[in-house]
Every structure is written in C-alpha cells, then in structure tokens.
Design a protein around this motif. Sequence first.
Motif, short mmCIF file in Angstrom:
data_model
loop_
_atom_site.label_atom_id
_atom_site.label_comp_id
_atom_site.label_asym_id
_atom_site.label_seq_id
_atom_site.Cartn_x
_atom_site.Cartn_y
_atom_site.Cartn_z
N ARG A 1 0.83 -1.22 0.00
CA ARG A 1 0.00 0.00 0.00
C ARG A 1 0.86 1.26 0.00
O ARG A 1 0.59 2.20 -0.75
CB ARG A 1 -0.91 0.01 1.22
CG ARG A 1 -2.08 -0.91 1.10
CD ARG A 1 -2.97 -0.79 2.31
NE ARG A 1 -4.00 -1.81 2.27
CZ ARG A 1 -4.73 -2.14 3.31
NH1 ARG A 1 -4.54 -1.55 4.48
NH2 ARG A 1 -5.65 -3.07 3.21
N PHE A 2 1.87 1.30 0.87
CA PHE A 2 2.75 2.47 0.90
C PHE A 2 3.44 2.66 -0.44
O PHE A 2 3.60 3.79 -0.91
CB PHE A 2 3.79 2.33 2.01
CG PHE A 2 3.26 2.58 3.39
CD1 PHE A 2 2.19 3.40 3.62
CD2 PHE A 2 3.86 1.98 4.48
CE1 PHE A 2 1.71 3.64 4.89
CE2 PHE A 2 3.40 2.20 5.76
CZ PHE A 2 2.32 3.04 5.96
N TYR A 3 3.86 1.58 -1.06
CA TYR A 3 4.55 1.65 -2.34
C TYR A 3 3.61 2.19 -3.42
O TYR A 3 3.97 3.10 -4.17
CB TYR A 3 5.07 0.28 -2.72
CG TYR A 3 5.70 0.20 -4.09
CD1 TYR A 3 6.91 0.83 -4.35
CD2 TYR A 3 5.08 -0.49 -5.12
CE1 TYR A 3 7.49 0.77 -5.60
CE2 TYR A 3 5.66 -0.56 -6.38
CZ TYR A 3 6.86 0.07 -6.60
OH TYR A 3 7.42 0.01 -7.84
N LYS A 4 2.40 1.68 -3.50
CA LYS A 4 1.46 2.10 -4.55
C LYS A 4 0.95 3.53 -4.32
O LYS A 4 0.82 4.29 -5.27
CB LYS A 4 0.30 1.12 -4.65
CG LYS A 4 0.71 -0.19 -5.26
CD LYS A 4 -0.46 -1.14 -5.40
CE LYS A 4 -0.01 -2.45 -6.04
NZ LYS A 4 -1.13 -3.39 -6.15
N PHE A 5 0.66 3.88 -3.07
CA PHE A 5 0.18 5.24 -2.81
C PHE A 5 1.27 6.28 -2.99
O PHE A 5 0.98 7.46 -3.15
CB PHE A 5 -0.43 5.35 -1.41
CG PHE A 5 -1.81 4.75 -1.30
CD1 PHE A 5 -2.79 5.04 -2.23
CD2 PHE A 5 -2.11 3.88 -0.27
CE1 PHE A 5 -4.05 4.49 -2.14
CE2 PHE A 5 -3.37 3.32 -0.17
CZ PHE A 5 -4.34 3.63 -1.10
N GLY A 6 2.52 5.88 -2.97
CA GLY A 6 3.61 6.79 -3.26
C GLY A 6 3.57 7.32 -4.69
O GLY A 6 4.03 8.42 -4.97
N PHE A 7 2.97 6.55 -5.60
CA PHE A 7 2.84 7.01 -6.98
C PHE A 7 1.73 8.04 -7.15
O PHE A 7 1.65 8.68 -8.19
CB PHE A 7 2.56 5.82 -7.91
CG PHE A 7 3.76 4.97 -8.16
CD1 PHE A 7 4.78 5.42 -8.99
CD2 PHE A 7 3.89 3.73 -7.56
CE1 PHE A 7 5.90 4.65 -9.23
CE2 PHE A 7 5.00 2.95 -7.79
CZ PHE A 7 6.01 3.41 -8.62
N LEU A 8 0.89 8.23 -6.16
CA LEU A 8 -0.16 9.23 -6.22
C LEU A 8 0.34 10.57 -5.71
O LEU A 8 -0.35 11.28 -4.98
CB LEU A 8 -1.38 8.77 -5.40
CG LEU A 8 -2.06 7.51 -5.89
CD1 LEU A 8 -3.15 7.09 -4.93
CD2 LEU A 8 -2.62 7.71 -7.28
#
Length: 147
Positions: A59-66
């Motif tokens: 989750r932290f990895y994917k939300f970093g792209f936002l």
Amino acid sequence: MERSGEEGSSSSSPSTSTLLPLQNPNISANTSAIRRPRWPTIDGPLGLSEEDSVTYARRFYKFGFLLLPWLWAVNCFYFWPVLRHSHSFPSIRRYVVGSAIGCSIATILLSSWALTFSIGGERLFGPVWNKLVMYNVADQLGLTGWM
C-alpha cells in the motif's frame, strides 16, 4: 570468600569460551540467524506480522505514486530491517526497495527544482520569471493598492 572465588573462577572460564565463537563469524555455525532479522518492522515483536507487513508495504509503495513520495520514505523507515538485510523477507523487500528508489528520485527532482528557482531566479529565466513566481500574484491582481 570461597563463594566469590568460585563465582569468579566459574564465571571467567565459561564466559571466555562462549565469547570466542561469537567474536569470529567464521567459527560460528549460526551466522545466518544473526544477520537475518526476526521481524520485518523496526518495532520488533510489537509490529506487524509478515502477512500484514506485505499488505502495508504494498500500500505504501502504490500510494507513493499518487504524488505522495513521503509514503515511500515512511515505507523505508518502517521496514528498515528488510531494507538493510538483502536476504530477508523477499516478499516485502521488493516493495521497500522500490520505495527507496522512488523516494531517492523524488528527492533529487524536488531538490533540483527548488535549487533551480532559488539560485537561478530572474537571471536564468529572464522575463518569464515574473509569470513563474507566486509572490507577485497580489500585485498582478491589484490586491495591494488598498494597503
């Protein structure tokens, strides 16, 4: 008196014999257990289980792209044992390493942008500088005449 002599003699000889294998990593048979962390998070046994850690790291990895690169930094900090030891928790490691790379790239881009504007300024951008900066918006909209 005999007691202290017994304690001194019994404690000195076993302690030196137990310390010798730990001082030399080539002698110790259990070096992989020493190097590999037991928990994937920095808070040890109080932290998440390995299954929950995979979910949070993802989750932290994917939300970093936002456009939230600070989550990448949080991911690197929280899962520091995984980032530090290369052979530990491979299911979590790919997200944490990706977060470290993303955080590094975002930091470089943000720093270069800030330094370009602070050092270059009007000398670098010329007349376009007045359209790029935000501190003269009130002047452009005529909001400073009443002061």
